[in-house]
Each structure stands twice: as structure tokens, then as C-alpha cells.
Write an enzyme that holds these catalytic residues in place. Structure first.
Site, short mmCIF file in Angstrom:
data_model
loop_
_atom_site.label_atom_id
_atom_site.label_comp_id
_atom_site.label_asym_id
_atom_site.label_seq_id
_atom_site.Cartn_x
_atom_site.Cartn_y
_atom_site.Cartn_z
N ALA A 292 38.86 -41.52 67.36
CA ALA A 292 39.44 -42.85 67.54
C ALA A 292 38.67 -43.67 68.57
O ALA A 292 38.69 -44.90 68.53
CB ALA A 292 40.90 -42.72 67.97
N GLY B 42 34.57 -37.36 73.73
CA GLY B 42 35.88 -37.26 74.37
C GLY B 42 35.87 -37.61 75.85
O GLY B 42 34.96 -38.30 76.34
N VAL B 43 36.90 -37.11 76.53
CA VAL B 43 37.07 -37.41 77.95
C VAL B 43 35.92 -36.83 78.77
O VAL B 43 35.32 -37.50 79.61
CB VAL B 43 38.42 -36.84 78.44
CG1 VAL B 43 38.50 -36.83 79.96
CG2 VAL B 43 39.57 -37.64 77.84
N LYS C 200 30.36 -35.92 87.78
CA LYS C 200 29.29 -35.09 88.35
C LYS C 200 28.07 -35.93 88.70
O LYS C 200 27.39 -35.69 89.69
CB LYS C 200 28.92 -33.95 87.39
CG LYS C 200 29.57 -32.63 87.69
CD LYS C 200 30.96 -32.46 87.22
CE LYS C 200 32.04 -32.93 88.11
NZ LYS C 200 33.39 -32.77 87.53
N HIS D 269 16.31 -11.95 96.62
CA HIS D 269 16.41 -12.41 98.00
C HIS D 269 15.29 -13.40 98.31
O HIS D 269 14.15 -13.15 97.93
CB HIS D 269 16.30 -11.22 98.96
CG HIS D 269 16.27 -11.65 100.39
ND1 HIS D 269 17.43 -12.02 101.05
CD2 HIS D 269 15.25 -11.81 101.27
CE1 HIS D 269 17.11 -12.38 102.29
NE2 HIS D 269 15.80 -12.25 102.45
C1 LIG Z 1 37.76 -37.30 85.98
C2 LIG Z 1 37.74 -35.99 85.23
C3 LIG Z 1 36.81 -35.03 85.55
C4 LIG Z 1 36.78 -33.82 84.86
N1 LIG Z 1 35.84 -32.89 85.20
C5 LIG Z 1 35.82 -31.71 84.57
C6 LIG Z 1 34.84 -30.73 84.87
O1 LIG Z 1 33.98 -30.95 85.73
N2 LIG Z 1 34.86 -29.56 84.21
C7 LIG Z 1 35.81 -29.30 83.25
O2 LIG Z 1 35.81 -28.21 82.69
N3 LIG Z 1 36.74 -30.20 82.91
C8 LIG Z 1 36.76 -31.40 83.54
N4 LIG Z 1 37.68 -32.33 83.17
C9 LIG Z 1 38.62 -32.00 82.09
C10 LIG Z 1 37.95 -32.17 80.72
O3 LIG Z 1 37.50 -33.50 80.60
C11 LIG Z 1 38.92 -31.84 79.62
O4 LIG Z 1 39.46 -30.56 79.81
C12 LIG Z 1 38.25 -31.88 78.25
O5 LIG Z 1 37.72 -33.15 78.01
C13 LIG Z 1 39.24 -31.51 77.16
O6 LIG Z 1 38.60 -31.55 75.93
P1 LIG Z 1 39.40 -31.79 74.59
O7 LIG Z 1 38.41 -31.58 73.50
O8 LIG Z 1 40.64 -30.99 74.58
O9 LIG Z 1 39.89 -33.31 74.62
P2 LIG Z 1 39.27 -34.70 75.05
O10 LIG Z 1 38.01 -34.57 75.76
O11 LIG Z 1 40.39 -35.42 75.72
O12 LIG Z 1 38.94 -35.40 73.67
C14 LIG Z 1 39.93 -35.79 72.75
C15 LIG Z 1 39.34 -36.79 71.80
O13 LIG Z 1 40.26 -37.00 70.74
C16 LIG Z 1 40.29 -38.38 70.41
N5 LIG Z 1 41.60 -38.64 69.78
C17 LIG Z 1 42.83 -38.53 70.34
N6 LIG Z 1 43.77 -38.79 69.43
C18 LIG Z 1 43.14 -39.05 68.27
C19 LIG Z 1 43.57 -39.36 66.95
N7 LIG Z 1 44.87 -39.40 66.64
N8 LIG Z 1 42.63 -39.59 66.00
C20 LIG Z 1 41.32 -39.50 66.30
N9 LIG Z 1 40.86 -39.19 67.51
C21 LIG Z 1 41.76 -38.96 68.48
C22 LIG Z 1 40.11 -39.07 71.74
O14 LIG Z 1 39.64 -40.38 71.56
C23 LIG Z 1 39.11 -38.17 72.42
O15 LIG Z 1 37.80 -38.57 72.18
C24 LIG Z 1 37.72 -33.57 83.83
C25 LIG Z 1 38.66 -34.55 83.49
C26 LIG Z 1 38.68 -35.75 84.17
C27 LIG Z 1 39.68 -36.78 83.78
#
Ligand SMILES: Cc1cc2nc3c(=O)[nH]c(=O)nc-3n(C[C@H](O)[C@H](O)[C@H](O)COP(=O)(O)OP(=O)(O)OC[C@H]3O[C@@H](n4cnc5c(N)ncnc54)[C@H](O)[C@@H]3O)c2cc1C
EC number: 1.8.1.4
Length: 461
Positions: free
Chosen positions: A34, A39-40, A50, A437
Site C-alpha cells: 500500500a 516497509g517500516v 541507523k 587478538h
Molecule cells: C524508528 C524505528 C527503528 C527501528 N529500528 C529497528 C532496528 O534497528 N532493528 C530491528 O530489528 N527492528 C527495528 N525496528 C522495527 C522494524 O522496523 C520492524 O520490526 C519491521 O519493520 C517489521 O517488519 P514487518 O514486515 O512485520 O512490517 P513492516 O515493516 O511494518 O511492513 C509492513 C508493510 O505492509 C504494508 N501494508 C500494511 N497494510 C497493508 C495492506 N492492507 N495492503 C497492502 N500493504 C499493506 C505497509 O505499507 C508496510 O510497507 C524499528 C522500528 C522503528 C519504528
């Protein structure tokens, strides 16, 4: 209706891993996104934070370099920093899009919602598949009394440093996100106060190393207030007047800041997805219920990553994506892995496995070995001798149970500890392994030796 073997909803770390593995196993895969590919994590999470931490650390190191004679007056161009951060993100998200394409995963832009158990709708069109993987991720959790807006930021807004560094910043939440962004702003010039409701920062991890990280941040100049909650705020001419209260109630106090960052956690994103039409159940916190095969309550429908369950970490989402895709392809994969976690502050914090308290609760006879970075030659040569490595083991069997650390490169060092746990290593195995080391990794070997009172570079008491 267009049909596929597998439809993956979301292309964050979980979703793109699932889609690529599905394709590698010969499935015809559709991935629906979407917003932005990646993703996030790639767009507004792991990667941009980072990048900013690295920039802030470089500035900080320049100041610390006076000790060995390097004098510099760093001047940071925030617009260039923002452009560099965006460039890093773009390179990686472009890379993921290229990998999807190269693996013949069809990418569809749009918001997916379920029409039925094996059918979704995107932009008014129907798509069906034998298997579906929900990887819709999470979003910032709002905090009562602090609605997001111009003065109250979520983590995504906080990444845009080029839009101004507030003179005074209040960070609410002492988890990884609050600590990392808090340190970025402190190092870029803000006065930062960070409050945490629980008695210590990183409440889910090892208390001793968390306390050491807090002390390091305080020494650097961040004000950290634990056992404190933010009740509400009022905007006045001189700034935002925030009311703080002791966690258990009682004593109140007001602080004045220019911006507030709310980083109290994230919540699973399932709104508008039509889960009820698919027969997919969620728990009381809104996470999709899954088993070790990443199956939901609806046959053929899987859920992975942040939307499925904590911990909300990218590498956990990635592995869950592989497990779900393999099962969708008819294999029998289980998620049964150690999940390390890292906080990328300076010094870094990292942990994997059981804490002392958890190991005791699980019935082990717990023994601990510690090695301080102040006794590490490599740490001294890096001017980074702060912190320690702690190894938790079982006295009876010598089994390694957990490793926690705060110090330089902790996030890299924890991978070895994770492998050791996966391989059922004993504490002796760690101690017997020759580590190069001088390296920081020797600390892990020495902490293991210390558990048996045989460390060489510290006195064993
Ligand atoms: C500021 C910050 C820093 C972070 N740093 C780290 C880190 O250093 N190391 C780490 O391991 N984790 C970190 N995280 C956590 C990490 O970002 C998440 O755990 C990870 O992104 C989760 O992945 P995911 O695939 O579950 O979902 P997401 O990355 O949230 O991706 C979900 C995707 O699904 C899409 N989507 C949602 N609903 C729909 C729909 N109905 N139809 C189509 N698409 C949809 C969204 O647009 C999104 O692109 C951090 C998070 C934040 C906020």
C-alpha cells in the site's frame, strides 16, 4: 479473478522475505504493497535511524578525538544529512524492488483487503491464492494526553532532522526507538530528557547492562528519568509545559520543552484488512494469533512480523517470512529460534537468550561471568572502553543460557552468542574458541572464562 499460489500482503522485512522464498520454491507469487516497498524498517525504521546514529556518532567522536590530538570544529549541514539518509533508504528499497522482480514476484501497488478466506481485493480488483501471508506490520502507538501533531512527534517525524533540531526535546519511552532517537537529537544539539515508566530503561532486557547504558547516556548529558510517567501538556508562550508524575502516583513536576517525541511502542496494523472475512483471529492486543508454523486460525492463511507478535524486530519478521513461505510451499518449517535484540546507541546494547532472572525462574542453577571493556586492549585502542559483556550459564550442565552486553559493536558481537545458543554451546565452548587478538570479540571468550573464574585479563574473584 487473477490467481496465484501465494499472495503476500505487505513488503516490509517479513513480506519481502516471504515473497522471495516463495518464488525460490517455485510458487507463483503476488506481493501487494500500500505504501513504500521495504516497509517500516527500510523507509522509516531501522535504516534511517541507523544512518542518523552514524552521523551523530561521527560528530560525537570528533569531539572525543581531542584526547589523541585531533582538533576539529564540526559543522553539520542538516539538509545534506537528510539527503544522504534518503539516498541510503532509496538504494535499499530499490534493491528490494529489484530482488522481487528478479525473483519473478509480481508487485502490485495498493491496499489489500480480504473478500473471503482465499481472496483479496486491491484497487477494486479481486485476486485469489491457495495461500496468503499477512505481513502488514505495525504503526506508532499513541499515548493518552499526547495526540500526534506539530509539537508531538512519532518516530517517523523525528527522522526529519533537516526540519529543525528543537532546543529542548522530551522523549517519552525508554525502549530502543526512544533511546536511539533521543541520543541522535542530543548529539545533534538538543537538550534531551527521556522518561521511562518502568524502574529501568529497556525493561524487557537484562537490568545490569540496561543500567550501564542509562549511566553512559546520562554521562553524555541526556537526562533520563525512570519510574516516571507523562500525564499531559499545555502549550504556552515559552514552550510545552509537560506534567510528569511518579509512576506509582504522588509527586508531580512540570518541565518545559519545545517538542515531544512519543515512543511508547507500536501496535499491529490490521485496520481495514477485513480479517473477519478471512476467519483470521486476533488476540486481545490486536496481534494476529499464529502457531509455530506461522499459521493463523484460517487454513492456508499465515501471519508474520510485527502484525503477528512481539518482539517487533526486523530479523524476527524476516525469519518468520521464510517459515511461512516454506510452509505455503508444502514444507514443514517451524519458528524455533533465538532472537537477539540490539539498541544502536553509543555504546550499543545487545542481548540474546535468558536473563539471570528468567533462567532462575526456568529452574537453572545460574552462574554468571562478566568481562568489562575497560580490560579490553581493543576497546582502549578505539577509545571506547565503556561497558561489559555478561554470560549467563547453567552451573550444573555448563550450558550457555544467555549473553547480554553494553559496549562498542555489541550488535555485531551478539551474533556469535546467538550462534552459540543455536548450537547448544556450553560456556566452555565459548571460552575454548580462539578469538583473534586484539578484538572486541575476545571479551565474549573472557566473560565465558570468567564464569569459571579463569579469565586472564581480569582478577577472578
Ligand atoms: C524508528 C524505528 C527503528 C527501528 N529500528 C529497528 C532496528 O534497528 N532493528 C530491528 O530489528 N527492528 C527495528 N525496528 C522495527 C522494524 O522496523 C520492524 O520490526 C519491521 O519493520 C517489521 O517488519 P514487518 O514486515 O512485520 O512490517 P513492516 O515493516 O511494518 O511492513 C509492513 C508493510 O505492509 C504494508 N501494508 C500494511 N497494510 C497493508 C495492506 N492492507 N495492503 C497492502 N500493504 C499493506 C505497509 O505499507 C508496510 O510497507 C524499528 C522500528 C522503528 C519504528
Amino acid at each position: 479473478m487473477k490467481t496465484y499460489d501465494l499472495i503476500v500482503i505487505g513488503t516490509g522485512p517479513g513480506g519481502y522475505h516471504a515473497a522471495i522464498r516463495g518464488a525460490q520454491l517455485g510458487l507463483k507469487v503476488l506481493a501487494v504493497e500500500a505504501a513504500e516497498v521495504g516497509g517500516v524498517c527500510l523507509n522509516v525504521g531501522c535504516i534511517p535511524t541507523k544512518a542518523l546514529l552514524h552521523a551523530a556518532e561521527t560528530v560525537h567522536h570528533l569531539k572525543g578525538a581531542e584526547g589523541f590530538g585531533l582538533k576539529a570544529k564540526p559543522e553539520l549541514d542538516f539538509n545534506k544529512l537528510g539527503a544522504w539518509r534518503d539516498g541510503v533508504v532509496k538504494k535499499l528499497t530499490g534493491g528490494v524492488a529489484g530482488l522481487l522482480k528478479g525473483n519473478k514476484v509480481e508487485l502490485l501497488r495498493g491496499f489489500a483487503r480480504f473478500r473471503g478466506p482465499k481472496e483479496i481485493e486491491v484497487n477494486g480488483e479481486a485476486y485469489g491464492a491457495k495461500s496468503l501471508i499477512i505481513a502488514t506490520g505495525s504503526e506508532p502507538m499513541p499515548l493518552k494526553g499526547f495526540p500526534f501533531g506539530e509539537d508531538v512527534w512519532d518516530s517517523t517525524r523525528a527522522l526529519r532532522v533537516e526540519e529543525g533540531i528543537p532546543k529542548r526535546l522530551l522523549v517519552i519511552g525508554g525502549g530502543a526507538v526512544g533511546l536511539e532517537l533521543g541520543q541522535i537529537y542530543h548529539r545533534l544539539g538538543s537538550e534531551v530528557t527521556l522518561i521511562e515508566y518502568m524502574p529501568e530503561i529497556l525493561p524487557a532486557g537484562d537490568k545490569e547492562t540496561a543500567a550501564l547504558l542509562r549511566k553512559a547516556l546520562e554521562k553524555e548529558g541526556l537526562k533520563v528519568r525512570t519510574g516516571t510517567k507523562a500525564v499531559g501538556y499545555e502549550k504556552k508562550q515559552d514552550g510545552l509545559h509537560v506534567l510528569l508524575e511518579a509512576a506509582q502516583g504522588g509527586s508531580q513536576e512540570e518541565i518545559v520543552v519545545d517538542k515531544i517525541l512519543v515512543a511508547v511502542g507500536r501496535r499491529p496494523r490490521t485496520e481495514g484488512l477485513g480479517l473477519e472475512k478471512a476467519g483470521v483471529k486476533v488476540d486481545e492486543r490486536g496481534f494476529i494469533q499464529v502457531n509455530a508454523r506461522m499459521e493463523t486460525s484460517a487454513p492456508g492463511v499465515y501471519a508474520i512480523g510485527d502484525v503477528a507478535r512481539p518482539p517487533l524486530l526486523a530479523h524476527k519478521a524476516m525469519k518468520e517470512g521464510l517459515v511461512a513461505a516454506e510452509n505455503a510451499a508444502g514444507k514443514n518449517a517451524l519458528f524455533d529460534f533465538q532472537v537477539p535484540s540490539v539498541v544502536y546507541t553509543g555504546p550499543e546494547w545487545a542481548g540474546v537468550g535468558l536473563t539471570e532472572e528468567e533462567a532462575e525462574k526456568a529452574g537453572y542453577k545460574v552462574k554468571v561471568g562478566k568481562f568489562p571493556f575497560s580490560a579490553s586492549g581493543r576497546a582502549l585502542t578505539l577509545g571506547a572502553a565503556e561497558g561489559l559483556i555478561k554470560v549467563v550459564g547453567d552451573e550444573e550442565t555448563d550450558l550457555l543460557l544467555g549473553v547480554f552486553m553494553v559496549g562498542p559493536q555489541a550488535g555485531e558481537l551478539i551474533a556469535e552468542a546467538t550462534l552459540a545458543l543455536e548450537m547448544g554451546a556450553t560456556v566452555s565452548d565459548l571460552g575454548l574458541t580462539i578469538h583473534p587478538h586484539p578484538t572486541l570479540s575476545e571479551g565474549l571468550m573472557e566473560a565465558a572464562e570468567a564464569l569459571h573464574k579463569q579469565a586472564i585479563h581480569i582478577l577472578n574473584r
